[in-house]
Design a protein around this motif. Structure first.
Motif, PDB file in Angstrom:
ATOM      1  N   ASN A  12     -24.140  22.022 108.208  1.00  0.00           N
ATOM      2  CA  ASN A  12     -23.132  23.221 108.252  1.00  0.00           C
ATOM      3  C   ASN A  12     -23.729  24.376 108.963  1.00  0.00           C
ATOM      4  OD1 ASN A  12     -21.539  21.787 106.743  1.00  0.00           O
ATOM      5  ND2 ASN A  12     -21.899  22.737 104.765  1.00  0.00           N
ATOM      6  N   LYS A  13     -25.011  24.878 109.035  1.00  0.00           N
ATOM      7  CA  LYS A  13     -25.558  25.796 109.634  1.00  0.00           C
ATOM      8  C   LYS A  13     -25.509  25.367 111.225  1.00  0.00           C
ATOM      9  CE  LYS A  13     -29.672  26.635 108.229  1.00  0.00           C
ATOM     10  NZ  LYS A  13     -30.824  27.275 107.667  1.00  0.00           N
ATOM     11  N   THR A  41     -33.370  23.639 101.791  1.00  0.00           N
ATOM     12  CA  THR A  41     -31.976  23.583 101.962  1.00  0.00           C
ATOM     13  C   THR A  41     -31.533  22.083 102.037  1.00  0.00           C
ATOM     14  OG1 THR A  41     -32.241  23.504 104.525  1.00  0.00           O
ATOM     15  CG2 THR A  41     -31.659  25.419 103.319  1.00  0.00           C
ATOM     16  N   GLN A  79     -26.890  18.642 104.052  1.00  0.00           N
ATOM     17  CA  GLN A  79     -25.455  19.244 104.218  1.00  0.00           C
ATOM     18  C   GLN A  79     -25.706  20.552 104.756  1.00  0.00           C
ATOM     19  OE1 GLN A  79     -22.585  17.278 104.148  1.00  0.00           O
ATOM     20  NE2 GLN A  79     -21.507  19.049 104.793  1.00  0.00           N
ATOM     21  N   GLU A  80     -26.484  21.406 104.131  1.00  0.00           N
ATOM     22  CA  GLU A  80     -26.627  22.914 104.320  1.00  0.00           C
ATOM     23  C   GLU A  80     -26.899  23.029 105.795  1.00  0.00           C
ATOM     24  OE1 GLU A  80     -27.270  24.874  99.887  1.00  0.00           O
ATOM     25  OE2 GLU A  80     -29.208  24.200 101.397  1.00  0.00           O
TER      26      GLU A  80
END
Length: 140
Positions: free
Chosen positions: A10-11, A3, A6-7
């Motif tokens: 966000n998580k 991932t 940024q992902e």
């Protein structure tokens, strides 16, 4: 495939929002303690002392006249004894506190006095010595 950053971020924020967590530990969740207050005060007195010395040094360099001229100017203002006493205490307290707490930190750097009861005991000793020294210097 992994991932992206940024992902992952966000998580992380989605999980913290879902669990109703604060953004970061905030001062309101900590219980105030003597070592915490003394650490903050040590940093504050250090900044105040270095700032005061810097202002005095710059003033000595850029202001016209000599030190006795400005001392006479201050004497001519005829401050009352209460304000002079308060000023003397305000000048002596940070010097005494920062000195005694700095010695305490040097002892810690030597690996001594790091147990919690010793930390509190040395803290109360620094506070007592600071008050006694500040009052003695104020009385001069």
């Amino acid at each position: 495939m992994g991932t992206s950053a940024q992902e992952e971020m966000n998580k992380f924020w989605a999980k913290n929002t879902r669990l109703n967590r604060p953004m970061s530990p905030h001062i309101s969740i900590y219980r105030w303690s003597v070592p915490m207050a003394m650490s903050i005060t040590h940093r504050g007195t250090g900044v105040a002392l270095s700032g005061g010395i810097s202002v005095f040094a710059v003033a000595a360099l850029v202001l016209p006249g000599s030190f006795p001229h400005y001392l006479d100017l201050i004497h001519s203002l005829s401050f009352g004894p209460a304000l002079i006493t308060l000023s003397k205490f305000a000048l002596s307290f940070p010097v005494a506190y920062h000195t005694f707490n700095g010695i305490r930190h040097l002892v810690w750097d030597a690996g001594k006095g790091l147990k919690i009861p010793e930390v509190y005991g040395s803290g109360y000793t620094v506070i007592a010595l600071t008050l006694l020294t500040s009052l003695a210097l104020t009385a001069l």
